[in-house]
Design a protein around this motif. Structure first.
Motif, PDB file in Angstrom:
ATOM      1  N   VAL A 150       0.520  -1.154   0.067  1.00 55.57           N
ATOM      2  CA  VAL A 150      -0.039  -0.386   0.206  1.00 55.57           C
ATOM      3  C   VAL A 150       0.829   1.717   0.525  1.00 55.57           C
ATOM      4  CG1 VAL A 150      -1.731   1.670   1.074  1.00 55.57           C
ATOM      5  CG2 VAL A 150      -1.944  -1.203   1.756  1.00 55.57           C
ATOM      6  N   ALA A 151       0.053   1.955  -0.425  1.00 53.75           N
ATOM      7  CA  ALA A 151       1.310   3.546  -0.712  1.00 53.75           C
ATOM      8  C   ALA A 151      -0.232   4.827  -0.900  1.00 53.75           C
ATOM      9  CB  ALA A 151       1.521   3.271  -2.142  1.00 53.75           C
ATOM     10  N   GLY A 152       0.343   6.308   0.009  1.00 55.73           N
ATOM     11  CA  GLY A 152      -1.025   6.942   0.330  1.00 55.73           C
ATOM     12  C   GLY A 152       0.295   8.185   0.766  1.00 55.73           C
ATOM     13  N   ASN A 153      -1.370   8.701   0.558  1.00 51.99           N
ATOM     14  CA  ASN A 153      -1.110   9.878   1.632  1.00 51.99           C
ATOM     15  C   ASN A 153      -2.619  10.628   2.463  1.00 51.99           C
ATOM     16  OD1 ASN A 153      -2.553  11.815  -0.499  1.00 51.99           O
ATOM     17  ND2 ASN A 153      -0.933  11.972  -1.623  1.00 51.99           N
ATOM     18  N   ASN A 154      -2.048  11.790   2.554  1.00 52.55           N
ATOM     19  CA  ASN A 154      -3.208  12.324   3.313  1.00 52.55           C
ATOM     20  C   ASN A 154      -5.244  12.615   2.535  1.00 52.55           C
ATOM     21  OD1 ASN A 154      -2.333  12.192   5.939  1.00 52.55           O
ATOM     22  ND2 ASN A 154      -2.057  13.971   5.201  1.00 52.55           N
ATOM     23  N   HIS A 155      -4.460  12.065   1.093  1.00 51.34           N
ATOM     24  CA  HIS A 155      -5.378  12.369  -0.064  1.00 51.34           C
ATOM     25  C   HIS A 155      -6.125  10.941  -0.886  1.00 51.34           C
ATOM     26  CE1 HIS A 155      -4.131  16.823  -0.927  1.00 51.34           C
ATOM     27  NE2 HIS A 155      -3.160  16.395  -1.276  1.00 51.34           N
ATOM     28  N   SER A 156      -5.347  10.357  -0.647  1.00 50.30           N
ATOM     29  CA  SER A 156      -5.732   8.999  -1.098  1.00 50.30           C
ATOM     30  C   SER A 156      -4.661   7.445  -0.743  1.00 50.30           C
ATOM     31  CB  SER A 156      -4.764   8.449  -2.801  1.00 50.30           C
ATOM     32  OG  SER A 156      -5.695  10.303  -3.212  1.00 50.30           O
ATOM     33  N   ILE A 157      -5.350   6.195  -0.616  1.00 46.68           N
ATOM     34  CA  ILE A 157      -4.899   5.131  -0.478  1.00 46.68           C
ATOM     35  C   ILE A 157      -4.834   4.689  -1.497  1.00 46.68           C
ATOM     36  CG2 ILE A 157      -5.288   3.050   0.692  1.00 46.68           C
ATOM     37  CD1 ILE A 157      -6.669   4.805   2.506  1.00 46.68           C
ATOM     38  N   LEU A 158      -4.284   4.185  -2.357  1.00 42.68           N
ATOM     39  CA  LEU A 158      -3.472   3.870  -3.014  1.00 42.68           C
ATOM     40  C   LEU A 158      -3.581   1.802  -3.465  1.00 42.68           C
ATOM     41  CD1 LEU A 158      -1.107   5.649  -5.502  1.00 42.68           C
ATOM     42  CD2 LEU A 158      -3.764   6.023  -5.130  1.00 42.68           C
ATOM     43  N   LEU A 159      -4.238   0.786  -4.013  1.00 37.74           N
ATOM     44  CA  LEU A 159      -3.802  -0.498  -3.764  1.00 37.74           C
ATOM     45  C   LEU A 159      -3.464  -1.320  -4.640  1.00 37.74           C
ATOM     46  CD1 LEU A 159      -7.781  -0.892  -1.841  1.00 37.74           C
ATOM     47  CD2 LEU A 159      -4.989  -0.641  -0.026  1.00 37.74           C
ATOM     48  N   LEU A 161       3.468  -1.609  -4.283  1.00 33.52           N
ATOM     49  CA  LEU A 161       2.842  -0.145  -4.096  1.00 33.52           C
ATOM     50  C   LEU A 161       3.751   0.734  -2.645  1.00 33.52           C
ATOM     51  CD1 LEU A 161      -0.686   0.742  -5.183  1.00 33.52           C
ATOM     52  CD2 LEU A 161       1.913   0.846  -6.597  1.00 33.52           C
ATOM     53  N   GLY A 162       4.079   0.113  -1.696  1.00 30.46           N
ATOM     54  CA  GLY A 162       5.027   0.900  -1.016  1.00 30.46           C
ATOM     55  C   GLY A 162       6.012   0.966  -1.132  1.00 30.46           C
ATOM     56  N   ASN A 163       7.170   0.169  -1.847  1.00 29.51           N
ATOM     57  CA  ASN A 163       7.902  -0.335  -2.191  1.00 29.51           C
ATOM     58  C   ASN A 163       9.231   0.540  -3.547  1.00 29.51           C
ATOM     59  OD1 ASN A 163       9.148  -1.328   0.237  1.00 29.51           O
ATOM     60  ND2 ASN A 163       8.859  -3.308  -0.905  1.00 29.51           N
ATOM     61  N   VAL A 164       7.835   1.206  -4.473  1.00 32.08           N
ATOM     62  CA  VAL A 164       8.558   1.974  -5.069  1.00 32.08           C
ATOM     63  C   VAL A 164       7.677   3.408  -5.985  1.00 32.08           C
ATOM     64  CG1 VAL A 164       8.812  -0.613  -6.497  1.00 32.08           C
ATOM     65  CG2 VAL A 164       6.528   1.296  -6.342  1.00 32.08           C
TER      66      VAL A 164
END
Length: 223
Positions: free
Chosen positions: A62-71, A102-105
């Motif tokens: 998982v990657a993301g910020n305060n706008h979005s969570i990307l799966l 995604l968390g790694n890249v």
């Protein structure tokens, strides 16, 4: 910033199991009550308990910020449903790109994102839209291509790989529009993300993180 030492499943590699932003922390389903209380007390978020692709390596996928969570595209429908139902007030998006870790890249905060250099321009554009950031670029940190694994960022600051050069650090600080410092985690590891999770309220670090490392982290995340 409040910083607390912490372990998950008996390991200091807490960042591979957990994702957080300022609203939500996604954790593995079978964490004990004490661990959940430490996470909530420190990060001040709601907890979402799930797996990703039947794996508990949530911080990797998982990657993301305060706008979005990307799966990643390999996330199961049931897992996507759990996250979307819990995080109704932010964008939860499945990103159809080749990479699944995604968390790694992806190294991102609310303003910008640095991406694995092997992403295509179309993939980079997809990620930019999904994250809702002003700017993306492909690149490395200290010549490491898995950029998400060697840094932790918020809008208040960030810590990146100890071998990032001074000029590189200056460019990254300008790109992310926040103060960045170099450092290590867990008694000398340059793979910051594997041993640390942070948001605007606090940070959790692996239990073998030393006092001098914690001082460096405090400096990195003090506005």
């Amino acid at each position: 910033m409040n910083i607390q030492r912490f372990s998950v499943f008996g390991t200091d590699n807490i960042g591979v199991y957990i994702f957080t932003n300022d609203k939500y922390t996604i954790i593995p389903k079978n964490l004990d009550k004490g661990s959940k209380e430490i996470i909530q007390d420190n990060l001040k978020t709601e907890l979402i308990e799930t797996s990703i692709a039947d794996s508990y390596l949530i911080g990797v996928f998982v990657a993301g910020n305060n706008h979005s969570i990307l799966l990643p595209r390999i996330a199961k429908e049931s897992e996507i449903k759990v996250i979307k139902e819990a995080a109704k007030d932010i964008n939860v998006e499945i990103v159809d790109v080749r990479a699944t870790a995604l968390g790694n890249v992806i190294l991102t905060n609310d303003r910008s994102a640095l991406l694995y250099p092997e992403f295509s321009d179309a993939e980079a554009n997809t990620i930019k839209k999904a994250l809702g950031v002003e700017e993306v670029k492909k690149g490395t940190v200290a010549q490491v291509i898995v950029v998400g694994s060697v840094g932790v960022l918020t809008t208040k600051g960030g810590l990146v790989h100890i071998e990032a050069r001074e000029d590189e650090l200056k460019l990254l600080s300008s790109f992310f529009k926040t103060n960045l410092e170099v450092g290590t985690i867990n008694f000398g590891s340059a793979f910051i993300r594997s041993g640390m999770i942070a948001n605007s309220y606090g940070a959790l670090v692996g239990t073998s993180t030393t006092g001098p490392e914690i001082l460096r982290i405090q400096r990195a995340f003090s506005e």
